[in-house]
Design a protein around this motif. Structure first.
Motif, PDB file in Angstrom:
ATOM      1  N   PHE A 167       2.078  10.391  -7.775  1.00  0.00           N
ATOM      2  CA  PHE A 167       3.338  10.687  -7.101  1.00  0.00           C
ATOM      3  C   PHE A 167       4.081   9.396  -6.734  1.00  0.00           C
ATOM      4  CE2 PHE A 167       0.342  14.188  -5.809  1.00  0.00           C
ATOM      5  CZ  PHE A 167       0.751  15.058  -6.822  1.00  0.00           C
ATOM      6  N   VAL A 168       5.112   9.504  -5.938  1.00  0.00           N
ATOM      7  CA  VAL A 168       6.017   8.372  -5.747  1.00  0.00           C
ATOM      8  C   VAL A 168       5.451   7.319  -4.804  1.00  0.00           C
ATOM      9  CG1 VAL A 168       8.299   7.649  -4.929  1.00  0.00           C
ATOM     10  CG2 VAL A 168       8.066   9.766  -6.254  1.00  0.00           C
ATOM     11  N   SER A 169       4.976   7.720  -3.627  1.00  0.00           N
ATOM     12  CA  SER A 169       4.621   6.735  -2.604  1.00  0.00           C
ATOM     13  C   SER A 169       3.553   5.754  -3.085  1.00  0.00           C
ATOM     14  CB  SER A 169       4.154   7.434  -1.324  1.00  0.00           C
ATOM     15  OG  SER A 169       2.998   8.233  -1.570  1.00  0.00           O
ATOM     16  N   GLY A 170       2.451   6.279  -3.609  1.00  0.00           N
ATOM     17  CA  GLY A 170       1.380   5.409  -4.067  1.00  0.00           C
ATOM     18  C   GLY A 170       1.754   4.619  -5.298  1.00  0.00           C
ATOM     19  N   SER A 171       2.401   5.268  -6.251  1.00  0.00           N
ATOM     20  CA  SER A 171       2.766   4.579  -7.488  1.00  0.00           C
ATOM     21  C   SER A 171       3.778   3.480  -7.234  1.00  0.00           C
ATOM     22  CB  SER A 171       3.323   5.594  -8.497  1.00  0.00           C
ATOM     23  OG  SER A 171       2.341   6.533  -8.870  1.00  0.00           O
ATOM     24  N   TYR A 172       4.711   3.718  -6.295  1.00  0.00           N
ATOM     25  CA  TYR A 172       5.683   2.677  -5.978  1.00  0.00           C
ATOM     26  C   TYR A 172       5.000   1.497  -5.297  1.00  0.00           C
ATOM     27  CZ  TYR A 172       9.990   0.394  -4.519  1.00  0.00           C
ATOM     28  OH  TYR A 172      10.994  -0.524  -4.345  1.00  0.00           O
ATOM     29  N   CYS A 173       4.076   1.773  -4.410  1.00  0.00           N
ATOM     30  CA  CYS A 173       3.320   0.712  -3.748  1.00  0.00           C
ATOM     31  C   CYS A 173       2.637  -0.182  -4.768  1.00  0.00           C
ATOM     32  CB  CYS A 173       2.289   1.323  -2.797  1.00  0.00           C
ATOM     33  SG  CYS A 173       1.067   0.150  -2.139  1.00  0.00           S
ATOM     34  N   THR A 174       1.911   0.401  -5.703  1.00  0.00           N
ATOM     35  CA  THR A 174       1.165  -0.424  -6.644  1.00  0.00           C
ATOM     36  C   THR A 174       2.084  -1.105  -7.649  1.00  0.00           C
ATOM     37  OG1 THR A 174       0.665   1.582  -7.950  1.00  0.00           O
ATOM     38  CG2 THR A 174      -1.008   0.829  -6.380  1.00  0.00           C
ATOM     39  N   MET A 175       3.252  -0.533  -7.926  1.00  0.00           N
ATOM     40  CA  MET A 175       4.216  -1.240  -8.770  1.00  0.00           C
ATOM     41  C   MET A 175       4.736  -2.490  -8.058  1.00  0.00           C
ATOM     42  SD  MET A 175       7.541   0.123 -10.931  1.00  0.00           S
ATOM     43  CE  MET A 175       8.708   0.177  -9.559  1.00  0.00           C
ATOM     44  N   LEU A 176       4.946  -2.394  -6.731  1.00  0.00           N
ATOM     45  CA  LEU A 176       5.348  -3.578  -5.973  1.00  0.00           C
ATOM     46  C   LEU A 176       4.239  -4.627  -5.978  1.00  0.00           C
ATOM     47  CD1 LEU A 176       7.183  -2.135  -2.831  1.00  0.00           C
ATOM     48  CD2 LEU A 176       8.187  -3.064  -4.921  1.00  0.00           C
ATOM     49  N   LEU A 177       2.988  -4.180  -5.876  1.00  0.00           N
ATOM     50  CA  LEU A 177       1.876  -5.127  -5.942  1.00  0.00           C
ATOM     51  C   LEU A 177       1.833  -5.812  -7.303  1.00  0.00           C
ATOM     52  CD1 LEU A 177      -0.890  -3.038  -4.129  1.00  0.00           C
ATOM     53  CD2 LEU A 177       0.411  -4.958  -3.190  1.00  0.00           C
ATOM     54  N   ALA A 178       2.179  -5.083  -8.361  1.00  0.00           N
ATOM     55  CA  ALA A 178       2.278  -5.699  -9.687  1.00  0.00           C
ATOM     56  C   ALA A 178       3.370  -6.763  -9.695  1.00  0.00           C
ATOM     57  CB  ALA A 178       2.560  -4.635 -10.743  1.00  0.00           C
ATOM     58  N   PHE A 220      -8.440  -4.959  -4.192  1.00  0.00           N
ATOM     59  CA  PHE A 220      -7.772  -3.893  -3.447  1.00  0.00           C
ATOM     60  C   PHE A 220      -8.098  -2.544  -4.076  1.00  0.00           C
ATOM     61  CE2 PHE A 220      -4.977  -7.626  -3.704  1.00  0.00           C
ATOM     62  CZ  PHE A 220      -4.859  -7.972  -2.370  1.00  0.00           C
ATOM     63  N   PHE A 221      -8.197  -1.537  -3.218  1.00  0.00           N
ATOM     64  CA  PHE A 221      -8.332  -0.152  -3.672  1.00  0.00           C
ATOM     65  C   PHE A 221      -7.236   0.640  -2.977  1.00  0.00           C
ATOM     66  CE2 PHE A 221     -10.727   4.054  -3.124  1.00  0.00           C
ATOM     67  CZ  PHE A 221     -10.397   4.504  -4.400  1.00  0.00           C
ATOM     68  N   VAL A 222      -6.359   1.252  -3.752  1.00  0.00           N
ATOM     69  CA  VAL A 222      -5.219   1.978  -3.191  1.00  0.00           C
ATOM     70  C   VAL A 222      -5.291   3.430  -3.645  1.00  0.00           C
ATOM     71  CG1 VAL A 222      -2.701   2.050  -2.916  1.00  0.00           C
ATOM     72  CG2 VAL A 222      -3.840  -0.140  -3.361  1.00  0.00           C
ATOM     73  N   GLN A 223      -5.213   4.356  -2.686  1.00  0.00           N
ATOM     74  CA  GLN A 223      -5.241   5.775  -3.024  1.00  0.00           C
ATOM     75  C   GLN A 223      -4.292   6.539  -2.108  1.00  0.00           C
ATOM     76  OE1 GLN A 223      -6.439   8.201  -0.872  1.00  0.00           O
ATOM     77  NE2 GLN A 223      -7.715   7.098   0.596  1.00  0.00           N
ATOM     78  N   ASN A 224      -3.773   7.648  -2.588  1.00  0.00           N
ATOM     79  CA  ASN A 224      -2.923   8.499  -1.746  1.00  0.00           C
ATOM     80  C   ASN A 224      -3.344   9.962  -1.841  1.00  0.00           C
ATOM     81  OD1 ASN A 224      -1.927   8.806  -4.368  1.00  0.00           O
ATOM     82  ND2 ASN A 224       0.194   9.074  -3.714  1.00  0.00           N
ATOM     83  N   PRO A 276      -8.448  12.409 -17.223  1.00  0.00           N
ATOM     84  CA  PRO A 276      -8.147  13.162 -18.442  1.00  0.00           C
ATOM     85  C   PRO A 276      -8.079  14.658 -18.159  1.00  0.00           C
ATOM     86  CG  PRO A 276     -10.445  12.416 -18.413  1.00  0.00           C
ATOM     87  CD  PRO A 276      -9.773  11.784 -17.235  1.00  0.00           C
ATOM     88  N   PRO A 277      -7.390  15.424 -19.035  1.00  0.00           N
ATOM     89  CA  PRO A 277      -6.864  14.937 -20.307  1.00  0.00           C
ATOM     90  C   PRO A 277      -5.447  14.365 -20.232  1.00  0.00           C
ATOM     91  CG  PRO A 277      -6.634  17.310 -20.193  1.00  0.00           C
ATOM     92  CD  PRO A 277      -7.354  16.916 -18.948  1.00  0.00           C
ATOM     93  N   GLY A 278      -4.645  14.789 -19.257  1.00  0.00           N
ATOM     94  CA  GLY A 278      -3.224  14.426 -19.284  1.00  0.00           C
ATOM     95  C   GLY A 278      -2.828  13.234 -18.449  1.00  0.00           C
ATOM     96  N   GLY A 279      -3.753  12.733 -17.600  1.00  0.00           N
ATOM     97  CA  GLY A 279      -3.413  11.600 -16.758  1.00  0.00           C
ATOM     98  C   GLY A 279      -2.462  11.972 -15.636  1.00  0.00           C
ATOM     99  N   ASP A 280      -1.703  11.016 -15.188  1.00  0.00           N
ATOM    100  CA  ASP A 280      -0.743  11.208 -14.106  1.00  0.00           C
ATOM    101  C   ASP A 280       0.195  12.368 -14.435  1.00  0.00           C
ATOM    102  OD1 ASP A 280       1.561  10.915 -12.364  1.00  0.00           O
ATOM    103  OD2 ASP A 280       0.955   8.853 -11.990  1.00  0.00           O
ATOM    104  N   SER A 281       0.328  13.322 -13.499  1.00  0.00           N
ATOM    105  CA  SER A 281       1.144  14.518 -13.768  1.00  0.00           C
ATOM    106  C   SER A 281       2.601  14.177 -13.998  1.00  0.00           C
ATOM    107  CB  SER A 281       1.015  15.505 -12.595  1.00  0.00           C
ATOM    108  OG  SER A 281       1.496  14.924 -11.384  1.00  0.00           O
ATOM    109  N   PRO A 291      14.012  10.092  -2.679  1.00  0.00           N
ATOM    110  CA  PRO A 291      12.774  10.305  -1.908  1.00  0.00           C
ATOM    111  C   PRO A 291      12.495   9.113  -0.997  1.00  0.00           C
ATOM    112  CG  PRO A 291      12.222   9.623  -4.122  1.00  0.00           C
ATOM    113  CD  PRO A 291      13.720   9.783  -4.095  1.00  0.00           C
ATOM    114  N   ILE A 292      13.332   8.936  -0.010  1.00  0.00           N
ATOM    115  CA  ILE A 292      13.335   7.718   0.790  1.00  0.00           C
ATOM    116  C   ILE A 292      12.062   7.554   1.612  1.00  0.00           C
ATOM    117  CG2 ILE A 292      14.494   8.709   2.803  1.00  0.00           C
ATOM    118  CD1 ILE A 292      15.325   5.336   1.149  1.00  0.00           C
ATOM    119  N   LEU A 293      11.428   8.666   2.021  1.00  0.00           N
ATOM    120  CA  LEU A 293      10.187   8.549   2.787  1.00  0.00           C
ATOM    121  C   LEU A 293       9.035   8.115   1.890  1.00  0.00           C
ATOM    122  CD1 LEU A 293      10.404  11.606   5.200  1.00  0.00           C
ATOM    123  CD2 LEU A 293      11.422   9.328   5.396  1.00  0.00           C
ATOM    124  N   ASP A 294       9.010   8.611   0.662  1.00  0.00           N
ATOM    125  CA  ASP A 294       8.009   8.151  -0.300  1.00  0.00           C
ATOM    126  C   ASP A 294       8.137   6.646  -0.526  1.00  0.00           C
ATOM    127  OD1 ASP A 294       6.429  10.368  -1.103  1.00  0.00           O
ATOM    128  OD2 ASP A 294       8.057  11.136  -2.330  1.00  0.00           O
TER     129      ASP A 294
END
Length: 401
Positions: free
Chosen positions: A26-37, A102-106, A49-54, A176-179
Motif C-alpha cells: 500500500f501507499v504508506s509503507g511503500s512510500y517510506c521505503t522509496m524515500l529510503l531508497a 532496517f526492517f520496515v513493515q506496515n 507469490p504468486p502476484g506480489g504486491d497487490s 492520500p495525504i495521511l498515507d
C-alpha cells in the motif's frame, strides 16, 4: 572550506551502504521505503507469490510492471519473490534480516507475531536492526489492531470534519495525504534511530501511523478545540482562523486569496477591490469581526471580483504584493516553470519508461534519482545468493537456473 562534488552513483548519499528489508504494501509503507531508497539505501522489497504486491494489479493505467500506481511508490527497489510463511521463505528472510540494517513493515499490529516477525522476537535475534512499523491507528491502544485506509482515517481523525462545505458536507482531502505523511514520519524516525544505532550499536523500534500524522496535521485546529471545545465548521476553502482567506468567485473562475486576515493586508485588499468603505465598516474592523461576519464579507468580495476576469485580478494583486493565485489543474502544474526548475517530476519520453515524482528533498542542490520500479521477482536469485542462502532453497524459491 570548499565541499567536494557529489558522486553520480549515489555512494555518498546518507544511507549509502545500508540495506532495508521491505515487507510493506500500500501507499504508506511503500512510500517510506522509496524515500529510503532516495536516501541511498538498498531496498529489498519482499513480495509474496504468486502476484506480489497487490498494487501491481490495481490503478487506472496498466504498465510493464503492473500499474502506474505501483510504479509511483516503488521505484529504486529490488523485488524478491518469496513467501515468508513457508519454511524456505522463512529461512531466506532470516538470512536477510541477519545482515540488513532496517526492517520496515506496515502489517496490522500483532499480525506478524505468529511468524516470529514481531518486534520483540526480531530484536532478540537481531538486536542491531532498526525495526519500523507503520499502521493505521497506532501500535498501542484499544484500536491498534484495526486495519484502515487513508479515507477511513481521514474520517475518524476529524480531518473530514473540517474539510468540505455546509452545502455539500464533508469531503476527503484529494490525495492520500495521511498515507504519505505516515510514510514521511516513519522515514524521519528511521533515520533518527539509525543515528542512535551508529552511536550505541543497538537498533530500536520506531513507529508511525496515519492517525498520528492526521492529529499532527490538525495541530492548529486542535488548539482551539482543546482550549474552548469549539468544533470548527465546514468552511470549504475558507479558514476558521483568518478572514478573508480562501477561494472567491470572479467573473470567469475562482481566485484564492490568503494573508488578508492581517491588519496590514486587509486595507490593501479593500483598496484594490475599489471598496475602501469596507475598511471602516464595523463588521470588518478586525480579523475577529471578519470571522463573525464571514458570509457577508464573502458576498461583498465576490461582488467586487465579478467585475473582472481572474487573469486581470491576479495581475493587479501581484503588482501590489497581495498573496493570491488561481487553482491549477495537475496538467498546469506539470507545465509550471517553477515545477520544471525544481526537477522533481520524471516524465517518460516513450511508453516503456516510467514517470513519477522524485523525493521532496535535495543534497547540495542535487535531487537523488531513483531507478525504475522492478518487475515481479526480478532480483530474487541475485539477492538471495548475496546473502548466502542455500542454493537448494534458492532454486525452490526462484526456480532452477
Amino acid at each position: 572550506m570548499v565541499s567536494a562534488p557529489r558522486t553520480t552513483d549515489g555512494s555518498d548519499l546518507p544511507l549509502s551502504g545500508t540495506t532495508v528489508v521491505d515487507l510493506t504494501r500500500f501507499v504508506s509503507g511503500s512510500y517510506c521505503t522509496m524515500l529510503l531508497a532516495a536516501l541511498g539505501a538498498r531496498i529489498l522489497k519482499i513480495e509474496v507469490p504468486p502476484g506480489g504486491d497487490s498494487y501491481r494489479g490495481q490503478g487506472a493505467t496498466a504498465t510493464a510492471t503492473g500499474s502506474t500506481l505501483f510504479e509511483s511508490i516503488n521505484r529504486g527497489k529490488h523485488s524478491v519473490l518469496l513467501d515468508f510463511r513457508t519454511p524456505d521463505g522463512a529461512v531466506a528472510l532470516e538470512a536477510m534480516l541477519a545482515e540488513a540494517d532496517f526492517f520496515v513493515q506496515n502489517a496490522r499490529p500483532g499480525s506478524l507475531d505468529a511468524y516470529g516477525l514481531g518486534y520483540d522476537e526480531v530484536h532478540a535475534r537481531h538486536p542491531h536492526l532498526v525495526y519500523a512499523s507503520i499502521s493505521a491507528f497506532g501500535d498501542t491502544g484499544p484500536e491498534a489492531e484495526r486495519g484502515g485506509f487513508d479515507l477511513i482515517v481521514q474520517a475518524e481523525s476529524g480531518v473530514m470534519s473540517v474539510t468540505g462545505s455546509a452545502e455539500y458536507g464533508p469531503v476527503k482531502v484529494g490525495p492520500p495525504i495521511l498515507d504519505i505523511g505516515a510514510g514521511l514520519s516513519a522515514t524521519l524516525a528511521i533515520v533518527a534511530a539509525h543515528t542512535t544505532r551508529q552511536r550505541t550499536g543497538v537498533g530500536s523500534k520506531v513507529s508511525s501511523s496515519l492517525l498520528e500524522f492526521a492529529l499532527a496535521g490538525l495541530t492548529t485546529f486542535m488548539a482551539d478545540v482543546v482550549a474552548n471545545g469549539q468544533q470548527p465548521p465546514l468552511l470549504g476553502s475558507h479558514s476558521p482562523t483568518f478572514s478573508p482567506y480562501g477561494a472567491f468567485a470572479a467573473s470567469d473562475g475562482h481566485i484564492v486569496i490568503a494573508g488578508t486576515g492581517s491588519d496590514r493586508l486587509w486595507p490593501l485588499l479593500c483598496d484594490l477591490l475599489d471598496r475602501p468603505d469596507l475598511i471602516d465598516d464595523e463588521r470588518y474592523a478586525d480579523n475577529a469581526a471578519r470571522l463573525r461576519h464571514r458570509d457577508a464579507l464573502t458576498a461583498e468580495i465576490e461582488t467586487a471580483l465579478s467585475r473582472r476576469r481572474v487573469v486581470d485580478w491576479l495581475g493587479i494583486f501581484d503588482a501590489a504584493g497581495l498573496p493570491a493565485t488561481t487553482v491549477r489543474s495537475l496538467g498546469e502544474v506539470l507545465a509550471s516553470p517553477q515545477v520544471d526548475a525544481l526537477d522533481i517530476v520524471r516524465q517518460p519520453t516513450h511508453s516503456s519508461q516510467q514517470g513519477g515524482v522524485d523525493a521532496p528533498f535535495r543534497f547540495d542542490d542535487e535531487r537523488p534519482t531513483l531507478s525504475a520500479a522492478p518487475t515481479l521477482g526480478a532480483d530474487t536469485r541475485t539477492v538471495l545468493e548475496s546473502f548466502g542462502v542455500d542454493p537448494g532453497v534458492i532454486d525452490r524459491l526462484a526456480g532452477p537456473r
